[in-house]
Design an enzyme around this catalytic site. Structure first.
Site, mmCIF file in Angstrom:
data_model
loop_
_atom_site.group_PDB
_atom_site.id
_atom_site.type_symbol
_atom_site.label_atom_id
_atom_site.label_comp_id
_atom_site.label_asym_id
_atom_site.label_seq_id
_atom_site.Cartn_x
_atom_site.Cartn_y
_atom_site.Cartn_z
ATOM 1 N N ASP A 49 23.968 66.370 -29.121
ATOM 2 C CA ASP A 49 23.801 64.946 -28.384
ATOM 3 C C ASP A 49 25.219 64.254 -28.433
ATOM 4 O O ASP A 49 25.869 64.307 -29.838
ATOM 5 C CB ASP A 49 22.676 64.295 -29.153
ATOM 6 C CG ASP A 49 21.983 63.377 -28.009
ATOM 7 O OD1 ASP A 49 22.362 63.769 -26.612
ATOM 8 O OD2 ASP A 49 21.180 62.797 -28.254
HETATM 9 C C1 LIG Z 1 28.259 78.312 -22.764
HETATM 10 C C2 LIG Z 1 27.629 76.952 -23.667
HETATM 11 C C3 LIG Z 1 26.662 77.340 -24.933
HETATM 12 C C4 LIG Z 1 27.868 75.735 -23.553
HETATM 13 C C5 LIG Z 1 27.471 74.383 -24.163
HETATM 14 C C6 LIG Z 1 28.311 73.325 -23.933
HETATM 15 C C7 LIG Z 1 27.729 72.199 -24.361
HETATM 16 C C8 LIG Z 1 28.449 71.501 -25.495
HETATM 17 C C9 LIG Z 1 26.618 71.500 -23.613
HETATM 18 C C10 LIG Z 1 26.080 70.332 -24.072
HETATM 19 C C11 LIG Z 1 25.197 69.912 -22.858
HETATM 20 C C12 LIG Z 1 24.550 68.528 -23.084
HETATM 21 C C13 LIG Z 1 23.715 68.147 -21.878
HETATM 22 C C14 LIG Z 1 24.556 67.843 -24.199
HETATM 23 C C15 LIG Z 1 23.732 66.596 -24.369
HETATM 24 O O1 LIG Z 1 25.032 65.794 -24.459
HETATM 25 P P1 LIG Z 1 24.915 64.397 -23.472
HETATM 26 O O2 LIG Z 1 25.672 65.073 -22.018
HETATM 27 O O3 LIG Z 1 23.617 64.120 -22.978
HETATM 28 O O4 LIG Z 1 25.709 63.099 -23.948
HETATM 29 P P2 LIG Z 1 25.144 61.806 -24.301
HETATM 30 O O5 LIG Z 1 24.099 62.141 -25.189
HETATM 31 O O6 LIG Z 1 26.330 60.756 -24.840
HETATM 32 O O7 LIG Z 1 24.861 61.295 -23.199
#
Ligand SMILES: CC(C)=CCC/C(C)=C/CC/C(C)=C/COP(=O)(O)OP(=O)(O)O
Length: 297
Positions: A49
């Site tokens: 997160d």
């Molecule tokens: C191929 C592979 C395994 C790739 C993984 C890449 C990766 C780190 C994906 C995370 C996606 C995600 C929605 C994370 C939550 O943070 P958020 O976007 O909700 O951020 P926030 O909590 O600040 O809103």
């Protein structure tokens, strides 16, 4: 004269860098040796997160935050591999994430496709570590390029015997449970029907092979994406959030939850070591709870 001073100082700089790197390696190895005196987790899971917030605080593009998140994931895998943690599971894309802004979903899909294709390269770090990669979730919901790349990565790492990385994507726990219940029921119906044809009674009860119509916990276990994988010892949700957000609800009854303040792209070696130390501190209570629950059954 001036040239030789420059050449000499550059040699000293290189030497210092090498000495410092060796010293760092040595200290890291000492730390691993100390940690290994305590119980080591077999399975650590991450709710990654804080990627968008990381980008927002730096006034950079949102996608750059997710890219930094992917780098943090690779670094974490390398550290876990060095420490002998065998299973890592990450929440990479929740089914609910499809409700996000269309352009955000699109750019996340593009990132997934790019990164999965990078991992497919023979020279990638996961191949060097002999990693096996699974995808847990309903890949049919993903766009075709991501689905095909994910299936290819699973197939080409299926025989690897090193660290097992399970990428939950697109996933949520309630769908996993409903899916497992449906599959277990279908399987049971098939067995009962077969038995009925071969001499079961008219209530659909199995003839004499002890098959019951009820579904047991072990039946559901077999139909979870996590079948064959030990229960998570630690769940780490970065960015200080303390919710599970529909992640591995079936598997985490006895897991130790931690929520470091660090945003996922900032998650580093020190956070991982701290998490393992915290786990080792509460380990006796975790085991006590697990034993007690087994007795109550
Ligand atoms: C191929 C592979 C395994 C790739 C993984 C890449 C990766 C780190 C994906 C995370 C996606 C995600 C929605 C994370 C939550 O943070 P958020 O976007 O909700 O951020 P926030 O909590 O600040 O809103």
């Amino acid at each position: 004269m001036a040239e030789s001073v420059v050449a000499c100082s550059s040699k000293i700089e290189k030497l210092t860098t090498r000495v410092l790197a060796n010293l760092q390696n040595f200290l890291v190895k000492c730390l691993f040796a100390i940690l290994s005196y305590g119980p080591m987790p077999k399975h650590i899971t991450f709710i990654m997160d804080g990627n968008r917030r990381y980008a927002k605080f730096r006034s950079i593009q949102q996608g750059t935050g997710h890219r930094a998140g992917f780098s943090a994931l690779i670094d974490t895998l390398v550290h876990c591999n060095d420490m002998g943690v065998k299973y890592i599971t990450v929440y990479a894309f929740s089914i609910d994430n499809f409700k996000r802004d269309k352009s955000e979903v699109q750019s996340l899909m593009e990132l997934m496709e790019e990164k999965i294709n990078e991992l497919l390269d023979n020279q990638s770090i996961v191949h060097k570590m002999n990693c096996k990669i699974n995808f847990w979730g309903n890949l049919d919901l993903m766009c075709e390029p991501v689905r095909l790349a994910a299936q290819k990565l699973m197939a080409c790492t299926a025989g690897n015997t090193g660290l097992v990385l399970s990428v939950c994507m697109p996933y949520n726990s309630t769908s996993e449970i409903v899916n497992a219940v449906n599959e277990a029921c279908a399987e049971r119906r098939e067995v009962l029907q077969r038995d009925h044809v071969h001499g079961g009674d008219c209530n659909g009860q199995a003839a004499n092979n002890g098959v019951h119509s009820e579904i047991a916990v072990s039946d559901l276990d077999r139909h979870m994406y996590s079948a064959g994988c030990p229960e998570p010892d630690i769940v780490i949700r970065t960015s200080g959030e303390t919710r599970l957000s529909n992640f591995l609800l079936w598997q985490t009854t006895f897991s130790h939850l931690q929520s470091p303040q660090a945003l996922w792209p900032d998650f580093s070696f020190k956070h991982l070591v701290w998490a393992i130390l915290q786990y080792q501190r509460v380990y006796p209570y975790l085991m006590q709870n697990r034993e007690l629950a087994k007795k109550q059954l």
